[in-house]
Design a protein around this motif. Sequence first.
Motif, PDB file in Angstrom:
ATOM      1  N   UNK A 210     -24.991   9.855  47.145  1.00 29.12           N
ATOM      2  CA  UNK A 210     -24.539  11.117  46.549  1.00 29.12           C
ATOM      3  C   UNK A 210     -23.024  11.197  46.437  1.00 29.12           C
ATOM      4  N   UNK A 211     -22.335  10.665  47.439  1.00 30.03           N
ATOM      5  CA  UNK A 211     -20.870  10.682  47.439  1.00 30.03           C
ATOM      6  C   UNK A 211     -20.320   9.715  46.390  1.00 30.03           C
ATOM      7  N   UNK A 212     -20.913   8.526  46.302  1.00 34.45           N
ATOM      8  CA  UNK A 212     -20.451   7.553  45.308  1.00 34.45           C
ATOM      9  C   UNK A 212     -20.764   8.019  43.880  1.00 34.45           C
ATOM     10  N   UNK A 213     -21.850   8.769  43.721  1.00 27.38           N
ATOM     11  CA  UNK A 213     -22.147   9.360  42.408  1.00 27.38           C
ATOM     12  C   UNK A 213     -21.041  10.359  42.048  1.00 27.38           C
ATOM     13  N   UNK A 214     -20.618  11.185  42.995  1.00 28.76           N
ATOM     14  CA  UNK A 214     -19.513  12.127  42.756  1.00 28.76           C
ATOM     15  C   UNK A 214     -18.246  11.386  42.330  1.00 28.76           C
ATOM     16  N   UNK A 215     -18.002  10.246  42.960  1.00 32.21           N
ATOM     17  CA  UNK A 215     -16.828   9.436  42.601  1.00 32.21           C
ATOM     18  C   UNK A 215     -17.007   8.865  41.192  1.00 32.21           C
ATOM     19  N   UNK A 216     -18.192   8.390  40.892  1.00 30.28           N
ATOM     20  CA  UNK A 216     -18.466   7.792  39.585  1.00 30.28           C
ATOM     21  C   UNK A 216     -18.357   8.779  38.444  1.00 30.28           C
ATOM     22  N   UNK A 217     -18.770  10.030  38.704  1.00 31.73           N
ATOM     23  CA  UNK A 217     -18.705  11.069  37.676  1.00 31.73           C
ATOM     24  C   UNK A 217     -17.270  11.592  37.531  1.00 31.73           C
TER      25      UNK A 217
END
Lengths: 244, 244
Positions: free
Chosen positions: B201-208
Amino acid sequence: MKNIKLIIEYDGTNYYGWQKQPDGNTVQQKIEKAISEVTGETIDLIGCSRTDSGVHATGYVANFYTNSTIPGEKFYIVINQKLPKDIVVIKSEEVDKEFHARFSSTGKMYCYSILNQPIRSPLNSRYYHHIYKPLNIDLMIEGSKYMIGEKDFKAFQNNGSEVNSTVRTINDIKIVKDENYIKIYVTGDGFLYNMVRIIAGTLIDVGVGYKKPEQVLDIIESKDRSKAGKTAPALGLKLVKVFY
Amino acid sequence: MKNIKLIIEYDGTNYYGWQKQPDGNTVQQKIEKAISEVTGETIDLIGCSRTDSGVHATGYVANFYTNSTIPGEKFYIVINQKLPKDIVVIKSEEVDKEFHARFSSTGKMYCYSILNQPIRSPLNSRYYHHIYKPLNIDLMIEGSKYMIGEKDFKAFQNNGSEVNSTVRTINDIKIVKDENYIKIYVTGDGFLYNMVRIIAGTLIDVGVGYKKPEQVLDIIESKDRSKAGKTAPALGLKLVKVFY
């Protein structure tokens, strides 16, 4: 009155195929209902083919007429809000009034997916037909060559729908292997009832060694359904593309 | 008395996770029942970890003790005959009496799978978390670097299980992209409750673009769960491998 073309992906596991049925839970009914909710009209959705119960699609094509003011290319967004999780409209567009998802079609591509390994795999069981005996891909490719062209595919048809002629043209069969995953892509101008699944079942027999590749020619010439392989299960089949 | 080690694949969609529960439909209960049917013994299956409800596995490890005369390496065949379609034992073998699926483990590899495209996909909805906004893989990789090593991962733990220490070591995070499919492989010596899903979830936030890669360091140092990303859904998570 606008004519709207849809490209549709669906997981057929929980449906009795595409075609509307009196008490049936079918893909056509789900989408017609979704569009009706959006437009307030009674929708008669024209599908490119009747797909069997349990068969999937990534590129199914359908069209419908509407007086809605929603722009054609935006339609998919509003329809998707009304659709269940296992059906989605990938794209929508306004097309010529004459366009008919079934009669305008010039061909279709199906994909039959096989998992070829000794043990079954729960994470692949929804879309791959499991064959535990080793398949010889080279023999399957050799056998598939006999199916290419305009032929009478009577031996590759199950009872269940009336047709005037059992002659069809297969343009191409491509068989690809990636680790234990085998995919058989079949492209043709039209298909008889269960034809792709019987083609898959026959090529599996060739791959396992039950039939010789050159026997495929005899099977076609026999016009005898009992000579061909089993009807491979619906779950391995996907309608991938429709040509116009 | 023999100690039998099993490697298990399962689709967790329809289970309340691994761990036995009073009224629960769990993977452990299904397999214990299958083994009991085979051996006639009461089986106490030791699992390598409690996986959450809905999480999948391709390399789950468990062990059990038995007096059965069935050879260790044949056990999987007879157990599989008693198992439901969504669980399979891939391999079985007799191991040292001391082997314990959980306590002997030195680490685990999980995979979190994402489908990154504007539109949802029914045929991928069972094992891929759909993210419609484009993910920048390079930023995700950059962010993941801050997670490598022995650290206090308190910010990456949900309430729900008691632990003495929230310090864990992540040995490696590998993020691979193949067309619209993104897989995050996380390898570590042990994981806190929901840790991999919060990492995802955290890496998705970074990716977005919601978070900068270097913010991952601040999040870890904050030890504050609310600073990290959402707990990504269970369906995207798979236990891939257990190390001994």
